[in-house]
Design a protein around this motif. Structure first.
Motif, mmCIF file in Angstrom:
data_model
loop_
_atom_site.group_PDB
_atom_site.id
_atom_site.type_symbol
_atom_site.label_atom_id
_atom_site.label_comp_id
_atom_site.label_asym_id
_atom_site.label_seq_id
_atom_site.Cartn_x
_atom_site.Cartn_y
_atom_site.Cartn_z
ATOM 1 N N ASP A 178 3.371 20.059 -11.758
ATOM 2 C CA ASP A 178 4.729 20.893 -12.225
ATOM 3 C C ASP A 178 5.289 21.412 -13.666
ATOM 4 O OD1 ASP A 178 5.293 21.213 -9.404
ATOM 5 O OD2 ASP A 178 6.870 19.513 -9.558
ATOM 6 N N GLU A 179 5.103 19.957 -14.285
ATOM 7 C CA GLU A 179 5.004 19.802 -15.620
ATOM 8 C C GLU A 179 4.201 20.594 -16.597
ATOM 9 O OE1 GLU A 179 6.607 16.263 -17.054
ATOM 10 O OE2 GLU A 179 8.143 16.469 -15.192
ATOM 11 N N CYS A 180 2.078 20.553 -16.341
ATOM 12 C CA CYS A 180 1.391 20.566 -17.235
ATOM 13 C C CYS A 180 0.478 21.122 -16.705
ATOM 14 C CB CYS A 180 0.677 18.823 -17.740
ATOM 15 S SG CYS A 180 1.444 17.988 -17.705
ATOM 16 N N LEU A 190 -8.211 14.278 -12.682
ATOM 17 C CA LEU A 190 -7.964 13.590 -13.811
ATOM 18 C C LEU A 190 -7.330 12.810 -13.853
ATOM 19 C CD1 LEU A 190 -6.522 16.932 -15.489
ATOM 20 C CD2 LEU A 190 -7.621 15.044 -16.732
ATOM 21 N N LEU A 191 -5.773 11.930 -13.070
ATOM 22 C CA LEU A 191 -5.497 10.354 -12.788
ATOM 23 C C LEU A 191 -6.138 9.822 -11.882
ATOM 24 C CD1 LEU A 191 -2.122 11.989 -11.337
ATOM 25 C CD2 LEU A 191 -2.653 11.168 -13.305
ATOM 26 N N TRP A 211 1.909 7.347 -6.808
ATOM 27 C CA TRP A 211 0.354 7.929 -6.903
ATOM 28 C C TRP A 211 1.171 9.372 -6.574
ATOM 29 C CZ3 TRP A 211 -3.228 7.816 -10.443
ATOM 30 C CH2 TRP A 211 -3.798 6.609 -9.878
ATOM 31 N N GLU A 212 1.694 9.921 -5.351
ATOM 32 C CA GLU A 212 2.411 10.673 -5.148
ATOM 33 C C GLU A 212 3.699 11.529 -6.070
ATOM 34 O OE1 GLU A 212 2.808 12.409 -0.482
ATOM 35 O OE2 GLU A 212 4.420 10.756 -1.121
ATOM 36 N N ASN A 213 3.949 10.628 -6.605
ATOM 37 C CA ASN A 213 5.349 11.303 -8.273
ATOM 38 C C ASN A 213 4.410 11.440 -9.377
ATOM 39 O OD1 ASN A 213 7.858 10.571 -6.051
ATOM 40 N ND2 ASN A 213 7.875 8.499 -7.012
ATOM 41 N N HIS A 214 3.187 10.877 -9.562
ATOM 42 C CA HIS A 214 2.872 11.006 -10.507
ATOM 43 C C HIS A 214 1.747 11.866 -10.671
ATOM 44 C CE1 HIS A 214 2.910 7.591 -13.316
ATOM 45 N NE2 HIS A 214 2.746 7.063 -12.406
ATOM 46 N N GLY A 258 0.909 -1.150 0.101
ATOM 47 C CA GLY A 258 -0.261 0.079 0.269
ATOM 48 C C GLY A 258 0.595 1.349 -0.109
ATOM 49 N N VAL A 259 2.341 1.001 0.169
ATOM 50 C CA VAL A 259 3.048 2.269 0.924
ATOM 51 C C VAL A 259 3.219 2.532 -0.298
ATOM 52 C CG1 VAL A 259 5.037 3.230 1.887
ATOM 53 C CG2 VAL A 259 3.138 2.471 3.342
ATOM 54 N N GLN A 260 3.743 1.404 -0.801
ATOM 55 C CA GLN A 260 4.733 1.661 -2.683
ATOM 56 C C GLN A 260 3.592 2.115 -3.476
ATOM 57 O OE1 GLN A 260 5.407 -2.507 -4.243
ATOM 58 N NE2 GLN A 260 6.978 -1.250 -5.949
#
Length: 300
Positions: free
Chosen positions: A57-59, A202-203, A48-51, A41-43
């Motif tokens: 930041d990028e979009c 969105l995600l 998700w946090e990274n996405h 679950g942590v993984q």
């Protein structure tokens, strides 16, 4: 007068429509008495946090405007002069504090661009490889959470239509009586800041069920203020409101507004979770406060 009955469902996001914090801190796994792999679950939560951070930041200009969080995208609309942004160079307009009228105009441009990207969807932002990774992460999360994400989406769809498909002999469970002309609206009021919340929509595949104009951030103003704005927006006696969330703040705000509040519970045996929460249950909460359609017919 317009006799249309409008039912407005006001949703919290984190630990309600989506799961993230409870994955990262292991409380979701703990609710299953260690039958779930907490490390997995942590993984999943970290992926998700990274996405979320990357898309922000990028979009979605988050690095540039994170210190100027607004409660909704149209909050700075008065500063937007409607300029064509097709050739506007956001990276060269020197947006920086202090946030005077010129800076607020530049932020309003970004908000308009964000709204456009939200409407286009991730299919127009991600390449094929990122779309594949995103699909796999969503499916992995849905499987790990016993279909929490997909079940929440199904209920949002049913709230939009007012109809719940039943496998029993009853056929359709409805929020309304057969002769009621009605419409139903899903609104998100989240305690997170606005841009990451839009990215989460969105995600987690909520963007086709909750428009960007129906996403509110209570980060700066509190949930009660957001609820008051929503009430003013739907200023009509033929409107019913229902709040669904897991936190104390939305519960207290709903109580202050005298609206029904459905508290989400992570526990696997609860009916106030996903899967489990149903349109029929929401209808029961609404009827306690507003009366049932049959009561209205009897009064007539």
């Amino acid at each position: 007068m317009d006799a249309t009955l409008t039912k407005v469902f006001i949703w919290d996001m984190d630990e309600t429509l989506i799961l993230l914090k409870s994955l990262l801190n292991g409380t979701f796994a703990q609710s299953f008495n260690d039958l779930k792999d907490a490390d997995k679950g942590v993984q999943i939560g970290r992926m998700w946090e990274n996405h979320i951070l990357n898309v922000c930041d990028e979009c979605f200009f988050y690095e540039q405007i994170e210190n100027n969080n607004t409660p909704f995208l149209d909050a700075l609309k008065q500063y937007d002069d409607g300029r064509d942004l097709s050739d506007y160079e956001f990276d060269r307009d020197e947006l920086c504090p202090p946030f005077d009228d010129l800076s607020l105009k530049k932020i309003a441009y970004r908000h308009r661009a964000i709204a456009h990207k939200y409407e286009e969807g991730l299919q127009n932002i991600f390449d094929k490889e990122l779309l594949r990774v995103w699909d796999e992460l969503y499916d992995m999360t849905d499987e790990y959470t016993d279909r929490w994400l997909s079940s929440a989406r199904v209920l949002l769809e049913q709230c939009s239509s007012g109809k719940e498909v039943s496998t029993s002999s009853l056929g359709l469970a409805s929020l309304d009586s057969a002769d009621t002309k009605s419409e139903h609206v899903n609104i998100l009021v989240t305690s997170g800041s606005l841009i990451p919340s839009l990215v989460k929509c969105l995600l987690f595949r909520l963007d086709n069920l909750i428009t960007h104009g129906n996403v509110y951030s209570s980060w700066e103003v509190g949930k009660l203020q957001c609820f008051q704005w929503i009430k003013e927006r739907f200023n009509n006696p033929n409107v019913q409101f229902c709040v669904i969330g897991d936190g104390w703040e939305e519960g207290e705000a709903a109580q202050a507004m005298q609206w029904p509040f459905v508290k989400i519970d992570l526990g696997p045996g609860s009916c106030h979770r996903f899967p489990g929460l149903s349109l029929r249950t929401l209808g029961c909460y609404l009827s306690v406060v507003y009366g049932s359609p049959s009561d209205e017919t009897d009064e007539e």
